[in-house]
Design a protein around this motif. Structure first.
Motif, PDB file in Angstrom:
ATOM      1  N   ILE A 287       0.842  -1.199   0.000  1.00  0.00           N
ATOM      2  CA  ILE A 287       0.000   0.000   0.000  1.00  0.00           C
ATOM      3  C   ILE A 287       0.877   1.250   0.000  1.00  0.00           C
ATOM      4  O   ILE A 287       0.620   2.214  -0.728  1.00  0.00           O
ATOM      5  CB  ILE A 287      -0.943  -0.003   1.210  1.00  0.00           C
ATOM      6  N   LEU A 288       1.926   1.217   0.815  1.00  0.00           N
ATOM      7  CA  LEU A 288       2.851   2.358   0.854  1.00  0.00           C
ATOM      8  C   LEU A 288       3.524   2.544  -0.499  1.00  0.00           C
ATOM      9  O   LEU A 288       3.654   3.677  -0.992  1.00  0.00           O
ATOM     10  CB  LEU A 288       3.904   2.133   1.936  1.00  0.00           C
ATOM     11  N   GLN A 289       3.936   1.446  -1.114  1.00  0.00           N
ATOM     12  CA  GLN A 289       4.585   1.536  -2.420  1.00  0.00           C
ATOM     13  C   GLN A 289       3.622   2.052  -3.479  1.00  0.00           C
ATOM     14  O   GLN A 289       4.033   2.770  -4.397  1.00  0.00           O
ATOM     15  CB  GLN A 289       5.131   0.158  -2.823  1.00  0.00           C
ATOM     16  N   ASP A 290       2.338   1.721  -3.348  1.00  0.00           N
ATOM     17  CA  ASP A 290       1.353   2.229  -4.292  1.00  0.00           C
ATOM     18  C   ASP A 290       1.198   3.739  -4.145  1.00  0.00           C
ATOM     19  O   ASP A 290       1.009   4.447  -5.138  1.00  0.00           O
ATOM     20  CB  ASP A 290       0.012   1.533  -4.050  1.00  0.00           C
ATOM     21  N   HIS A 291       1.297   4.252  -2.924  1.00  0.00           N
ATOM     22  CA  HIS A 291       1.174   5.695  -2.681  1.00  0.00           C
ATOM     23  C   HIS A 291       2.367   6.461  -3.254  1.00  0.00           C
ATOM     24  O   HIS A 291       2.203   7.520  -3.855  1.00  0.00           O
ATOM     25  CB  HIS A 291       1.074   5.972  -1.179  1.00  0.00           C
ATOM     26  N   PHE A 292       3.575   5.931  -3.053  1.00  0.00           N
ATOM     27  CA  PHE A 292       4.780   6.665  -3.435  1.00  0.00           C
ATOM     28  C   PHE A 292       5.356   6.247  -4.780  1.00  0.00           C
ATOM     29  O   PHE A 292       6.211   6.946  -5.329  1.00  0.00           O
ATOM     30  CB  PHE A 292       5.857   6.516  -2.343  1.00  0.00           C
ATOM     31  N   GLY A 293       4.910   5.127  -5.336  1.00  0.00           N
ATOM     32  CA  GLY A 293       5.376   4.690  -6.642  1.00  0.00           C
ATOM     33  C   GLY A 293       6.881   4.522  -6.700  1.00  0.00           C
ATOM     34  O   GLY A 293       7.481   3.850  -5.853  1.00  0.00           O
ATOM     35  N   ARG A 294       7.486   5.148  -7.703  1.00  0.00           N
ATOM     36  CA  ARG A 294       8.938   5.038  -7.893  1.00  0.00           C
ATOM     37  C   ARG A 294       9.722   5.727  -6.788  1.00  0.00           C
ATOM     38  O   ARG A 294      10.938   5.519  -6.666  1.00  0.00           O
ATOM     39  CB  ARG A 294       9.331   5.655  -9.249  1.00  0.00           C
ATOM     40  N   GLN A 295       9.023   6.541  -5.989  1.00  0.00           N
ATOM     41  CA  GLN A 295       9.706   7.264  -4.915  1.00  0.00           C
ATOM     42  C   GLN A 295       9.706   6.485  -3.606  1.00  0.00           C
ATOM     43  O   GLN A 295       9.599   7.054  -2.518  1.00  0.00           O
ATOM     44  CB  GLN A 295       9.041   8.632  -4.709  1.00  0.00           C
ATOM     45  N   SER A 296       9.802   5.179  -3.680  1.00  0.00           N
ATOM     46  CA  SER A 296       9.929   4.341  -2.487  1.00  0.00           C
ATOM     47  C   SER A 296      10.913   3.228  -2.775  1.00  0.00           C
ATOM     48  O   SER A 296      10.884   2.624  -3.845  1.00  0.00           O
ATOM     49  CB  SER A 296       8.573   3.749  -2.089  1.00  0.00           C
ATOM     50  N   THR A 297      11.800   2.972  -1.809  1.00  0.00           N
ATOM     51  CA  THR A 297      12.827   1.943  -1.960  1.00  0.00           C
ATOM     52  C   THR A 297      12.923   1.133  -0.679  1.00  0.00           C
ATOM     53  O   THR A 297      13.097   1.696   0.410  1.00  0.00           O
ATOM     54  CB  THR A 297      14.204   2.576  -2.256  1.00  0.00           C
ATOM     55  N   VAL A 298      12.802  -0.175  -0.796  1.00  0.00           N
ATOM     56  CA  VAL A 298      12.944  -1.057   0.363  1.00  0.00           C
ATOM     57  C   VAL A 298      14.423  -1.188   0.691  1.00  0.00           C
ATOM     58  O   VAL A 298      15.221  -1.583  -0.169  1.00  0.00           O
ATOM     59  CB  VAL A 298      12.329  -2.438   0.092  1.00  0.00           C
ATOM     60  N   GLU A 299      14.791  -0.867   1.920  1.00  0.00           N
ATOM     61  CA  GLU A 299      16.189  -0.903   2.332  1.00  0.00           C
ATOM     62  C   GLU A 299      16.543  -2.174   3.087  1.00  0.00           C
ATOM     63  O   GLU A 299      17.615  -2.743   2.889  1.00  0.00           O
ATOM     64  CB  GLU A 299      16.510   0.324   3.207  1.00  0.00           C
ATOM     65  N   GLU A 300      15.620  -2.613   3.971  1.00  0.00           N
ATOM     66  CA  GLU A 300      15.973  -3.745   4.833  1.00  0.00           C
ATOM     67  C   GLU A 300      14.715  -4.351   5.455  1.00  0.00           C
ATOM     68  O   GLU A 300      13.775  -3.638   5.807  1.00  0.00           O
ATOM     69  CB  GLU A 300      16.905  -3.264   5.957  1.00  0.00           C
ATOM     70  N   LYS A 301      14.692  -5.682   5.562  1.00  0.00           N
ATOM     71  CA  LYS A 301      13.628  -6.384   6.283  1.00  0.00           C
ATOM     72  C   LYS A 301      14.126  -6.737   7.680  1.00  0.00           C
ATOM     73  O   LYS A 301      15.184  -7.348   7.834  1.00  0.00           O
ATOM     74  CB  LYS A 301      13.216  -7.648   5.520  1.00  0.00           C
ATOM     75  N   LEU A 302      13.367  -6.337   8.698  1.00  0.00           N
ATOM     76  CA  LEU A 302      13.775  -6.538  10.088  1.00  0.00           C
ATOM     77  C   LEU A 302      13.180  -7.827  10.653  1.00  0.00           C
ATOM     78  O   LEU A 302      12.208  -8.377  10.123  1.00  0.00           O
ATOM     79  CB  LEU A 302      13.340  -5.347  10.931  1.00  0.00           C
ATOM     80  N   ASP A 303      13.771  -8.284  11.758  1.00  0.00           N
ATOM     81  CA  ASP A 303      13.328  -9.537  12.381  1.00  0.00           C
ATOM     82  C   ASP A 303      11.942  -9.432  12.993  1.00  0.00           C
ATOM     83  O   ASP A 303      11.270 -10.452  13.194  1.00  0.00           O
ATOM     84  CB  ASP A 303      14.332  -9.966  13.466  1.00  0.00           C
ATOM     85  N   ASP A 304      11.479  -8.219  13.309  1.00  0.00           N
ATOM     86  CA  ASP A 304      10.172  -8.060  13.947  1.00  0.00           C
ATOM     87  C   ASP A 304       9.016  -7.985  12.946  1.00  0.00           C
ATOM     88  O   ASP A 304       7.890  -7.661  13.304  1.00  0.00           O
ATOM     89  CB  ASP A 304      10.163  -6.822  14.855  1.00  0.00           C
ATOM     90  N   GLY A 305       9.287  -8.278  11.665  1.00  0.00           N
ATOM     91  CA  GLY A 305       8.228  -8.273  10.659  1.00  0.00           C
ATOM     92  C   GLY A 305       8.018  -6.935   9.991  1.00  0.00           C
ATOM     93  O   GLY A 305       7.132  -6.804   9.137  1.00  0.00           O
ATOM     94  N   ARG A 306       8.828  -5.949  10.364  1.00  0.00           N
ATOM     95  CA  ARG A 306       8.718  -4.641   9.726  1.00  0.00           C
ATOM     96  C   ARG A 306       9.790  -4.477   8.642  1.00  0.00           C
ATOM     97  O   ARG A 306      10.751  -5.231   8.574  1.00  0.00           O
ATOM     98  CB  ARG A 306       8.838  -3.525  10.765  1.00  0.00           C
TER      99      ARG A 306
ATOM    100  N   SER B 115      10.404   9.396  -0.851  1.00  0.00           N
ATOM    101  CA  SER B 115      10.937  10.688  -1.292  1.00  0.00           C
ATOM    102  C   SER B 115       9.836  11.600  -1.800  1.00  0.00           C
ATOM    103  O   SER B 115       8.798  11.143  -2.283  1.00  0.00           O
ATOM    104  CB  SER B 115      11.973  10.482  -2.410  1.00  0.00           C
ATOM    105  N   ALA B 116      10.092  12.907  -1.688  1.00  0.00           N
ATOM    106  CA  ALA B 116       9.223  13.955  -2.223  1.00  0.00           C
ATOM    107  C   ALA B 116      10.039  15.242  -2.257  1.00  0.00           C
ATOM    108  O   ALA B 116      11.116  15.319  -1.655  1.00  0.00           O
ATOM    109  CB  ALA B 116       7.966  14.122  -1.373  1.00  0.00           C
ATOM    110  N   PRO B 117       9.548  16.272  -2.965  1.00  0.00           N
ATOM    111  CA  PRO B 117      10.334  17.512  -3.054  1.00  0.00           C
ATOM    112  C   PRO B 117      10.601  18.170  -1.711  1.00  0.00           C
ATOM    113  O   PRO B 117      11.699  18.685  -1.482  1.00  0.00           O
ATOM    114  CB  PRO B 117       9.473  18.400  -3.958  1.00  0.00           C
ATOM    115  N   VAL B 118       9.607  18.188  -0.805  1.00  0.00           N
ATOM    116  CA  VAL B 118       9.766  18.884   0.474  1.00  0.00           C
ATOM    117  C   VAL B 118       9.151  18.052   1.593  1.00  0.00           C
ATOM    118  O   VAL B 118       8.372  17.121   1.349  1.00  0.00           O
ATOM    119  CB  VAL B 118       9.108  20.281   0.440  1.00  0.00           C
TER     120      VAL B 118
END
Length: 317
Positions: free
Chosen positions: A246-265, A271-274
């Motif tokens: 859902i978050l990726q749908d909101h931000f589209g190309r302006q979202s990048t997954v960095e890391e999957k944590l052990d707690d399921g998050r 990103s955005a201009p401001v």
């Protein structure tokens, strides 16, 4: 070699029987060296063309060979008709062309190709809405692209008066129901919104186009520049993995997954201009999302939260 030049070269040779590199260059408005490279590349690729040296020579198709689709594999034919088939539901010209292409296929491919063409129908109108009309200027712009002639039109940037532009039309792109013209100008490649144009006409002036120009690649560069301008500020957030789509749908190309944590998050960069633009997107998530930084986004979220509390909090009794 560009695919459109390849097809044009073969059709020209088929019509005339024999052509010289100079004749081909004049017809396709390319250099003689480029025409010669194209002919040599066709021969090297296995197309039955061969040179005849000497006075009155040129290039010919072996045995008067004719172009058809018999060189396609079964999977290639299906892929082609899966792509072109949906357009036939909204374009009589495409439907007619597909019928001719089916007849050009080998017998063993025809049934699968026809099934692929009929597998998808496109309905361009949304529920409860009328079908969007195709911009009238598209036909003029397409004519300029195909004929390789400069086009003249009035163009008004947002909040400004229209000015006359004369450009080399290279290609058209439909992006979310908004049409764009990619063109060559005195200052290099530029992109114009068709809905900001007026009075477009094709001139008699020949239009230039780089030999290595590819519309899809040019548009990808345009998209990258726009997205870069939209991503002036990054924020790092933590969100449940099941809510990530859902978050990726909101931000589209302006979202990048960095890391999957052990707690399921999942740790994600958005990103955005401001800062306030990011905060507005994230405020509705409430406690389902945690913003790790930067402080400017956290401060905007706190401000939004305070405003909401002030307006909607129930007075104490």
């Amino acid at each position: 070699m560009r695919a459109d030049r390849l097809v044009a070269t073969l059709l020209l040779m088929q019509a005339r029987g024999r052509v010289t590199a100079a004749e081909l260059a004049e017809e396709l408005e390319i250099s003689v060296a480029t025409a010669r490279r194209d002919l040599e590349a066709l021969s090297a690729a296995g197309v039955p063309v061969y040179p005849q040296p000497g006075r009155g020579g040129g290039w010919s198709l072996v045995g008067g060979a004719r172009t058809d689709l018999s060189g396609l594999s079964a999977s290639e034919a299906q892929a082609l008709f899966l792509l072109a088939g949906p357009a036939a539901s909204i374009s009589p010209e495409v439907k007619s062309a597909l019928r001719k292409l089916v007849r050009a296929l080998p017998d063993t491919f025809r049934a699968d190709a026809q099934a692929a063409a009929d597998a998808v129908v496109i309905d361009p109108s949304r529920w409860g809405e009328r079908e969007k009309e195709r911009p009238e200027l598209l036909d003029v712009l397409q004519a300029g692209i195909v004929r390789r002639r400069k086009v003249r039109f009035g163009y008004a940037k947002k909040g400004a008066q229209p000015v006359e532009r004369v450009v080399d039309p290279w290609g058209l792109v439909d992006k979310d129901d908004v049409w764009y013209l990619i063109a060559g100008t005195e200052k290099g490649q530029r992109t114009f919104r068709v809905d900001r144009m007026s009075g477009a006409e094709v001139t008699d002036l020949p239009a230039g186009r780089p030999d290595d120009f590819e519309l899809s690649r040019a548009w990808e560069q345009v998209v990258d520049r726009v997205e870069e301008r939209r991503s002036g500020l990054d924020a790092t957030v933590l969100i449940s993995e099941r809510h990530l789509p859902i978050l990726q749908d909101h931000f589209g190309r302006q979202s990048t997954v960095e890391e999957k944590l052990d707690d399921g998050r999942v740790r994600v960069t958005v990103s955005a201009p401001v800062a306030w633009m990011i905060a507005q997107q994230l405020a509705g998530w409430g406690s389902m999302i945690e913003v790790l930084g930067p402080p400017s986004v956290q401060a905007e979220l706190a401000r939004i939260g305070a405003e909401l509390v002030e307006r909607y909090a129930t007075p104490a009794r």
